[in-house]
Scaffold this motif. Structure first.
Motif, PDB file in Angstrom:
ATOM      1  N   UNK A   1      49.263  45.013  55.815  1.00 42.27           N
ATOM      2  CA  UNK A   1      48.044  45.099  55.013  1.00 42.27           C
ATOM      3  C   UNK A   1      48.016  46.343  54.141  1.00 42.27           C
ATOM      4  N   UNK A   2      47.225  46.251  53.088  1.00 46.16           N
ATOM      5  CA  UNK A   2      46.935  47.377  52.209  1.00 46.16           C
ATOM      6  C   UNK A   2      45.443  47.370  51.934  1.00 46.16           C
ATOM      7  N   UNK A   3      44.892  48.538  51.616  1.00 49.64           N
ATOM      8  CA  UNK A   3      43.518  48.621  51.159  1.00 49.64           C
ATOM      9  C   UNK A   3      43.509  48.767  49.646  1.00 49.64           C
ATOM     10  N   UNK A   4      42.696  47.957  48.987  1.00 50.32           N
ATOM     11  CA  UNK A   4      42.533  48.092  47.536  1.00 50.32           C
ATOM     12  C   UNK A   4      41.049  48.231  47.214  1.00 50.32           C
ATOM     13  N   UNK A   5      40.754  48.852  46.084  1.00 51.91           N
ATOM     14  CA  UNK A   5      39.357  49.081  45.706  1.00 51.91           C
ATOM     15  C   UNK A   5      38.719  47.801  45.166  1.00 51.91           C
ATOM     16  N   UNK A   6      37.437  47.635  45.486  1.00 49.48           N
ATOM     17  CA  UNK A   6      36.692  46.486  44.980  1.00 49.48           C
ATOM     18  C   UNK A   6      35.824  46.924  43.804  1.00 49.48           C
ATOM     19  N   UNK A   7      35.682  46.047  42.831  1.00 49.74           N
ATOM     20  CA  UNK A   7      34.874  46.347  41.651  1.00 49.74           C
ATOM     21  C   UNK A   7      33.402  46.473  42.022  1.00 49.74           C
ATOM     22  N   UNK A   8      32.689  47.334  41.314  1.00 47.14           N
ATOM     23  CA  UNK A   8      31.247  47.487  41.508  1.00 47.14           C
ATOM     24  C   UNK A   8      30.545  46.257  40.939  1.00 47.14           C
ATOM     25  N   UNK A   9      29.801  45.553  41.778  1.00 46.72           N
ATOM     26  CA  UNK A   9      29.131  44.329  41.343  1.00 46.72           C
ATOM     27  C   UNK A   9      28.007  44.589  40.350  1.00 46.72           C
ATOM     28  N   UNK A  10      27.524  45.833  40.283  1.00 43.27           N
ATOM     29  CA  UNK A  10      26.426  46.136  39.372  1.00 43.27           C
ATOM     30  C   UNK A  10      26.883  46.375  37.933  1.00 43.27           C
ATOM     31  N   UNK A  11      28.172  46.652  37.745  1.00 42.00           N
ATOM     32  CA  UNK A  11      28.592  46.984  36.373  1.00 42.00           C
ATOM     33  C   UNK A  11      29.911  46.345  35.935  1.00 42.00           C
ATOM     34  N   UNK A  12      30.580  45.567  36.790  1.00 46.01           N
ATOM     35  CA  UNK A  12      31.864  44.991  36.381  1.00 46.01           C
ATOM     36  C   UNK A  12      31.670  44.056  35.191  1.00 46.01           C
ATOM     37  N   UNK A  13      32.658  44.020  34.313  1.00 40.11           N
ATOM     38  CA  UNK A  13      32.559  43.250  33.073  1.00 40.11           C
ATOM     39  C   UNK A  13      33.607  42.150  33.039  1.00 40.11           C
ATOM     40  N   UNK A  14      33.159  40.925  32.759  1.00 35.92           N
ATOM     41  CA  UNK A  14      34.095  39.819  32.570  1.00 35.92           C
ATOM     42  C   UNK A  14      34.786  39.979  31.216  1.00 35.92           C
ATOM     43  N   UNK A  15      36.050  39.561  31.133  1.00 37.52           N
ATOM     44  CA  UNK A  15      36.758  39.648  29.863  1.00 37.52           C
ATOM     45  C   UNK A  15      37.843  38.580  29.788  1.00 37.52           C
ATOM     46  N   UNK A  16      38.323  38.352  28.579  1.00 38.92           N
ATOM     47  CA  UNK A  16      39.403  37.389  28.366  1.00 38.92           C
ATOM     48  C   UNK A  16      40.736  38.095  28.574  1.00 38.92           C
ATOM     49  N   UNK A  17      41.616  37.553  29.427  1.00 40.90           N
ATOM     50  CA  UNK A  17      42.882  38.246  29.722  1.00 40.90           C
ATOM     51  C   UNK A  17      43.767  38.395  28.495  1.00 40.90           C
ATOM     52  N   UNK A  18      44.482  39.509  28.451  1.00 44.98           N
ATOM     53  CA  UNK A  18      45.416  39.781  27.363  1.00 44.98           C
ATOM     54  C   UNK A  18      46.837  39.391  27.793  1.00 44.98           C
ATOM     55  N   UNK A  19      47.764  39.508  26.867  1.00 47.31           N
ATOM     56  CA  UNK A  19      49.167  39.229  27.177  1.00 47.31           C
ATOM     57  C   UNK A  19      49.674  40.185  28.260  1.00 47.31           C
ATOM     58  N   UNK A  20      49.175  41.424  28.231  1.00 47.85           N
ATOM     59  CA  UNK A  20      49.551  42.411  29.256  1.00 47.85           C
ATOM     60  C   UNK A  20      49.105  41.945  30.642  1.00 47.85           C
ATOM     61  N   UNK A  21      47.890  41.408  30.719  1.00 49.04           N
ATOM     62  CA  UNK A  21      47.378  40.923  32.006  1.00 49.04           C
ATOM     63  C   UNK A  21      48.256  39.804  32.559  1.00 49.04           C
ATOM     64  N   UNK A  22      48.619  38.857  31.709  1.00 49.87           N
ATOM     65  CA  UNK A  22      49.471  37.751  32.158  1.00 49.87           C
ATOM     66  C   UNK A  22      50.830  38.280  32.635  1.00 49.87           C
ATOM     67  N   UNK A  23      51.337  39.294  31.925  1.00 54.03           N
ATOM     68  CA  UNK A  23      52.621  39.884  32.307  1.00 54.03           C
ATOM     69  C   UNK A  23      52.519  40.583  33.663  1.00 54.03           C
ATOM     70  N   UNK A  24      51.445  41.350  33.878  1.00 49.66           N
ATOM     71  CA  UNK A  24      51.260  42.054  35.137  1.00 49.66           C
ATOM     72  C   UNK A  24      51.030  41.086  36.300  1.00 49.66           C
ATOM     73  N   UNK A  25      50.312  39.991  36.028  1.00 46.66           N
ATOM     74  CA  UNK A  25      50.034  39.011  37.075  1.00 46.66           C
ATOM     75  C   UNK A  25      51.187  38.038  37.284  1.00 46.66           C
ATOM     76  N   UNK A  26      52.144  38.060  36.350  1.00 46.47           N
ATOM     77  CA  UNK A  26      53.304  37.175  36.416  1.00 46.47           C
ATOM     78  C   UNK A  26      52.875  35.702  36.430  1.00 46.47           C
ATOM     79  N   UNK A  27      51.939  35.358  35.540  1.00 53.26           N
ATOM     80  CA  UNK A  27      51.479  33.981  35.392  1.00 53.26           C
ATOM     81  C   UNK A  27      51.407  33.636  33.908  1.00 53.26           C
ATOM     82  N   UNK A  28      51.351  32.335  33.624  1.00 53.65           N
ATOM     83  CA  UNK A  28      51.253  31.892  32.228  1.00 53.65           C
ATOM     84  C   UNK A  28      49.826  31.552  31.825  1.00 53.65           C
TER      85      UNK A  28
END
Length: 579
Positions: free
Chosen positions: A458-485
């Motif tokens: 296991x690893x611990x990762x930080x969770x986004x703040x539900x009061x201020x997190x912003x939805x956005x459209x993924x960029x090419x960089x995001x797809x590359x980092x996530x290794x998905x199309x």
């Protein structure tokens, strides 16, 4: 006259409409304003409220315009070095941050306050009551004000430390736990300063306090939610006194010894809670580097669900908790919640018909119905020696804090083979590496194959703040980092923004990402053959195991964490094991 009366008088004296001011000073368009005015005519709502709900303006744009309307200065640049830190002495940093308010200038008849909201009348009038003077307001952005608060309060702390002369209160009662909340103003400055550092670390939920001496200054850093951040800097002349004070608090370290590493422990009671602080001192070029691990002893055990386990892994852990024999290891780096997970499992197992004994270093949680042994190396009470004695007590379940040597590993395995269920931790990068780690220790592969039930990484990762997190459209960089199309149909990516509730970090707390290796009939032959971890992992994933990365990816898709946090926290895995 109260500040609220002054501001209201100014509002009544202004004739320029707020809509026109917003057009002048923000990106609001004529069309957006007309639309909002129509809604206002139909609903009777305030114009600013409508524009905010429509996301046509930012909340602080409205504050800017209102400041212009009531003739209150709005500033973008602040001269922080000119602010007297003594103005903060009667105002706690928590109050200042919560209300985003800071006194910055005092004259004979007036006090100037830096605020983010000039209409926060309650807080402003509180400050006016403290200083008994007319209050003048200056407004700036939340980020600027929070930064000013941090810097001015750091300077206030530095002023305290500058008065340290190298001695401390020799007569302070060190026989029992020190209650930080009772540290009075009449105590020596070094005691007050050390207490304040520990107090702040606990309040900010820091897991580690780092004190790092350099050539001309000492840097204090906290690790909060696995991320290091600098808190303050002090002159190097203060380091010796602070180090001596901490050594005295441990009751076991040698103050005169500055050439050798030393370890100790401080027990503190704060707000009725017992805090255990593990202190490590290491000599370096410019002095002694100190790391303090902060552990809150608690009877409140988090459930596996609250820790972040879900889906197939949660179901499998629930089934493992019902086992009568076998060994289950939890692996991962230091500070990633392995012990907390073990206690969540013990809490599931803990029933009146079960006899459970643990051996720990230190005892972090105290559970009713469980016998807990504290390791003590000074009297040679090691994990292995305690485990040997535990077996004579005929327990049903044994928890060993850490498997770090051959003797402990072999005894845990032998205990499982004689009908005990054993839980422990082990240091490996992933679940598939655990069998090879045990073989490297000297454990025979056939013993591992016959006794090991599962390994949870296991690893611990930080969770986004539900009061201020912003939805956005993924960029090419995001797809590359996530290794998905492309994103799954039900997925939505979010990014951190920052607000007062999360201290403008964008992240609120922590959650677990995990992978669970179940020892199946396909895996055991690989262990007997001493196959490498990658081969074991491929077979496990073929049988349905989700990797750490895949579990983190699911949490990204569900809006629990961000792409950046996933990339930061999860090591890149071998390309072959991903497909």
């Amino acid at each position: 006259m109260k500040i609220s009366d002054q501001v209201l008088e100014r509002v009544e004296g202004q004739k320029e409409r707020i809509g026109q001011l917003l057009l002048k000073h923000t990106s609001l368009t004529e069309g957006q304003l007309e639309e909002a005015l129509e809604i206002q005519h139909e609903s009777g709502m305030l114009l600013g409220e409508i524009l905010l709900k429509k996301n046509y303006i930012h909340p602080h744009d409205l504050i800017k315009v209102l400041c212009h309307q009531v003739d209150i200065p709005y500033v973008n640049e602040l001269k922080l070095d000119e602010i007297d830190p003594n103005l903060t002495l009667n105002i706690s940093i928590n109050y200042a941050k919560n209300h985003e308010i800071l006194p910055i200038l005092e004259t004979e008849f007036s006090l100037t306050l830096l605020v983010t909201n000039p209409f926060n009348f309650d807080a402003i009038n509180d400050i006016q009551e403290i200083f008994k003077k007319e209050v003048k307001l200056i407004v700036s952005s939340p980020l600027k004000v929070q930064d000013a608060i941090n810097r001015v309060y750091e300077r206030a702390n530095r002023n305290v430390v500058d008065s340290i002369e190298g001695d401390f209160d020799e007569n302070l009662d060190l026989d029992g736990p020190i209650d930080i909340l009772e540290a009075g103003a009449d105590e020596a400055p070094v005691i007050r300063f050390v207490n304040s550092i520990i107090f702040r670390a606990i309040k900010e939920r820091a897991s580690d306090i780092h004190i790092e001496p350099y050539e001309k200054e000492v840097v204090y850093r906290f690790r909060v939610n696995r991320v290091m951040r600098e808190i303050l800097r002090q002159p190097i002349k203060t380091q010796a006194s602070v180090t001596s004070r901490l050594k005295v608090m441990t009751k076991s370290m040698d103050i005169a010894e500055k050439r050798l590493p030393q370890d100790g422990r401080i027990k503190i009671k704060m707000a009725g809670k017992d805090i255990d602080i593990r202190v490590s001192v290491v000599p370096i070029q410019n002095g002694e580097r100190i790391v303090m691990r902060v552990l809150e002893k608690s009877n409140n055990i988090l459930t596996l669900e609250n820790l972040g386990f879900h889906g197939a892994n949660l179901k499998a852990l629930d089934e493992l908790s019902k086992r009568k024999h076998g060994v289950v290891y939890v692996s991962g780096p230091t500070g990633h919640g392995k012990t907390t997970t073990l206690f969540a499992m013990l809490d599931r197992i803990n029933t009146p018909d079960k006899m459970i004994i643990t051996v720990e270093d230190p005892v972090e949680y105290e559970l009713q119905g469980i016998s807990q042994i504290q390791v003590n190396h000074k009297i040679d009470l090691t994990f292995a020696r305690a485990l040997r004695s535990i077996l004579r007590q005929n327990p049903d379940v044994i928890m060993v804090g850490e498997t770090r040597d051959l003797e402990t590993a072999e005894m845990a395995i032998q205990a499982s083979l004689t009908g005990h269920f054993v839980l422990s931790t082990i240091h490996t990068n992933d679940a598939s590496s655990a069998p090879n780690r045990l073989i490297d220790m000297g454990v025979q592969p056939f013993l591992i194959a016959s006794s090991l039930a599962a390994v949870l990484a296991q690893r611990l990762i930080r969770t986004l703040c539900n009061d201020c997190k912003e939805a956005y459209t993924p960029t090419e960089y995001d797809f590359q980092m996530l290794d998905i199309k492309s994103l799954p149909s039900d997925a939505q990516l979010y990014k951190p923004k920052g607000c007062p509730k999360c201290n403008y970090l964008g992240y609120a707390s922590m959650t677990v990402v995990s992978e669970l290796l179940i020892l199946t009939d396909d895996i055991r032959p690989l262990i007997l053959k001493k196959e490498d971890a990658n081969t074991v992992k491929k077979m496990a994933m073929k049988n349905g195991m989700k990797s750490l990365r895949q579990d983190a990816l699911e949490k990204v898709f569900r809006g629990i964490t961000s792409v950046e946090e996933m990339v930061r926290a999860i090591n890149e895995e071998d390309e072959e094991t991903q497909h």
